[in-house]
Design an enzyme around this catalytic site. Structure first.
Site, PDB file in Angstrom:
ATOM      1  N   GLU A 158     -14.429   6.453   3.030  1.00  0.00           N
ATOM      2  CA  GLU A 158     -14.054   4.806   2.384  1.00  0.00           C
ATOM      3  C   GLU A 158     -12.626   4.747   1.684  1.00  0.00           C
ATOM      4  OE1 GLU A 158     -17.214   2.786   0.276  1.00  0.00           O
ATOM      5  OE2 GLU A 158     -18.606   4.447   0.356  1.00  0.00           O
ATOM      6  N   CYS A 210     -23.333   0.008  -4.131  1.00  0.00           N
ATOM      7  CA  CYS A 210     -23.500   1.415  -3.871  1.00  0.00           C
ATOM      8  C   CYS A 210     -22.865   2.291  -5.123  1.00  0.00           C
ATOM      9  CB  CYS A 210     -23.157   2.166  -2.817  1.00  0.00           C
ATOM     10  SG  CYS A 210     -23.713   3.678  -1.996  1.00  0.00           S
ATOM     11  N   ASN A 266     -25.716   2.815   0.870  1.00  0.00           N
ATOM     12  CA  ASN A 266     -25.827   3.911   1.877  1.00  0.00           C
ATOM     13  C   ASN A 266     -25.737   5.056   1.190  1.00  0.00           C
ATOM     14  OD1 ASN A 266     -25.529   2.552   4.860  1.00  0.00           O
ATOM     15  ND2 ASN A 266     -24.391   1.074   3.222  1.00  0.00           N
ATOM     16  N   LYS A 321     -16.056  -3.938  -3.359  1.00  0.00           N
ATOM     17  CA  LYS A 321     -16.349  -2.745  -4.236  1.00  0.00           C
ATOM     18  C   LYS A 321     -15.200  -1.827  -4.904  1.00  0.00           C
ATOM     19  CE  LYS A 321     -18.759   1.817  -2.886  1.00  0.00           C
ATOM     20  NZ  LYS A 321     -19.358   2.364  -1.656  1.00  0.00           N
ATOM     21  N   ASN A 340     -14.358  -3.312   1.126  1.00  0.00           N
ATOM     22  CA  ASN A 340     -16.031  -3.154   1.050  1.00  0.00           C
ATOM     23  C   ASN A 340     -16.568  -4.274   0.350  1.00  0.00           C
ATOM     24  OD1 ASN A 340     -18.507  -2.589   1.133  1.00  0.00           O
ATOM     25  ND2 ASN A 340     -18.025   0.059   1.050  1.00  0.00           N
ATOM     26  N   GLU A 360     -25.608  -2.429   1.553  1.00  0.00           N
ATOM     27  CA  GLU A 360     -24.028  -2.316   1.693  1.00  0.00           C
ATOM     28  C   GLU A 360     -23.910  -2.113   3.185  1.00  0.00           C
ATOM     29  OE1 GLU A 360     -22.887   1.766   0.645  1.00  0.00           O
ATOM     30  OE2 GLU A 360     -20.977   1.035   0.367  1.00  0.00           O
TER      31      GLU A 360
HETATM   32  N1  CDV Z   1     -21.892   4.447   0.004  1.00  0.00           N
HETATM   33  C1  CDV Z   1     -21.489   5.140  -1.359  1.00  0.00           C
HETATM   34  O1  CDV Z   1     -20.763   4.472  -2.030  1.00  0.00           O
HETATM   35  N2  CDV Z   1     -22.324   6.198  -1.205  1.00  0.00           N
HETATM   36  C2  CDV Z   1     -22.078   7.010  -2.347  1.00  0.00           C
HETATM   37  C3  CDV Z   1     -22.475   8.599  -2.033  1.00  0.00           C
HETATM   38  C4  CDV Z   1     -21.124   8.972  -1.226  1.00  0.00           C
HETATM   39  C5  CDV Z   1     -22.505   9.508  -3.336  1.00  0.00           C
HETATM   40  C6  CDV Z   1     -23.191   6.640  -3.420  1.00  0.00           C
HETATM   41  O2  CDV Z   1     -22.850   6.628  -4.325  1.00  0.00           O
HETATM   42  O3  CDV Z   1     -24.248   6.939  -3.136  1.00  0.00           O
END
Ligand code: CDV
Length: 331
Positions: free
Chosen positions: A151, A182, A207, A132, A115, A47
């Site tokens: 975000e 993510c 991430n 996203k 994103n 990501e």
């Molecule tokens: N970049 C993300 O989406 N990170 C989230 C954190 C904040 C919990 C994740 O689900 O890994």
């Protein structure tokens, strides 16, 4: 003959705030070169792979954050990545912050920020784009947090749903491929929407900070990796698909990212895992015929799903309290 595709998760070590895209792209090209030497046909990058994870940095004026975004893809800076992949005949998945000038739900064309991830074929065609949906974090500066996660400030909720495309990859005429970004991996609804389109391979970048900085209670750091793997393994098993899940890892702008990129099979087993917190390529040969068992037996959706009992999934967002049990009148 078995349908086998050789895939790689191209984990990236930290990208510091001052590191220009040209350096990140050069690192990604080195990973592509390794992938080529190992016979890889599809490489999944993380990501927001071109910059530091900038939602941890607060800009009062959102326009000041535009320097983290890509107004074009490919751009002058990312073109070398596309060229290298085309030269090697390797497909790739890339996460980045996207600026798009397009109509919103009211029909007004305006500047929008997402994103985003794209899936690029071995000849350089963009096969699929995903934005996203499950944006974590908050929209305003939160003084209670040790690290911000903005975000919800910088991105709109993705408006492309969870698409799946069947396209050639490697030596195969067609693979059913979908994407997540993510936090999406924690939501079974996202996996099921992909599963309902017969997805065989999910590409996902992440991430994930090693520490929960939300100040909502203590979460032991080892559980961060456990929950990530648990979600991906369950998603693959319950939807009979492979996943290539690629992390950014290590200490970035003073914040630790959890790493532990994995490749998972349709039984939910981890078949490759990153062992460093740096740039690292992990690979696996995925026999897509292994998707058949789950989807024709336990998870044969057409025979066993009961959508008439799932109404709340789409009708409701938050949870409601249940009815309270009352002792029946004694007679
Ligand atoms: N970049 C993300 O989406 N990170 C989230 C954190 C904040 C919990 C994740 O689900 O890994």
């Amino acid at each position: 003959m078995s349908r086998i595709v050789t895939v790689a998760a191209a984990q990236l070590g930290p990208i510091q705030k001052a590191e220009p895209r040209s350096i990140a792209v050069a690192r990604m090209i080195r990973l592509l070169e390794q992938a080529h030497r190992r016979g890889v046909e599809l490489v999944v990058f993380p990501e927001l792979a071109l910059t530091t994870f900038f939602p941890r940095h607060y800009h009062q004026d959102i326009a000041e954050a535009d320097s983290w975004f890509e107004p074009a893809m490919p751009s002058n800076e990312t073109a070398p990545l596309f060229e290298a992949a085309r030269r090697y005949g390797i497909g790739f998945h890339l996460g980045f912050a996207e600026i798009a000038h397009e109509a919103d739900e009211t029909g007004v064309v305006r500047k929008r920020r997402f994103n985003t991830a794209i899936l690029v074929g071995p000849r350089g065609d963009v096969l699929l784009k995903y934005r996203k949906v499950h944006l974590p974090g908050h929209a305003e500066y939160d003084p209670k947090r040790t690290v911000q996660h903005l975000e919800k400030r910088y991105f709109e909720v993705g408006n492309l749903g969870f698409p799946v495309i069947r396209a050639p990859m490697g030596s195969l005429d067609g693979i059913n491929m979908g994407m997540m970004i993510c936090n999406d991996r924690r939501w079974p609804e996202a996996w099921r929407v992909l599963g309902l389109q017969s997805v065989e391979l999910v590409a996902l970048g992440y991430n994930t900070p090693s520490h929960n900085t939300e100040a909502g209670g203590f979460e032991a750091p080892h559980l961060r990796v456990f929950h990530s793997h648990l979600s991906i393994q369950a998603g693959c098993y319950q939807n009979a698909c492979f996943a290539v899940a690629t992390a950014k890892a290590g200490t970035e702008d003073g914040c630790e990212l959890a790493g532990h990129s994995i490749i998972v099979n349709p039984q939910g087993e981890i078949i490759a895992m990153a062992a460093t917190w740096d740039d690292e390529l992990i690979t696996a040969d995925c026999n897509l015929d292994l998707c058949t068992l789950g989807r024709t037996t336990v998870f044969a959706f057409d025979r066993h799903r009961r959508p008439e009992a799932y109404g709340r999934i789409v009708e409701q967002v938050g949870s409601v309290p249940p009815e309270t049990w009352k002792k029946p009148d004694a007679r």
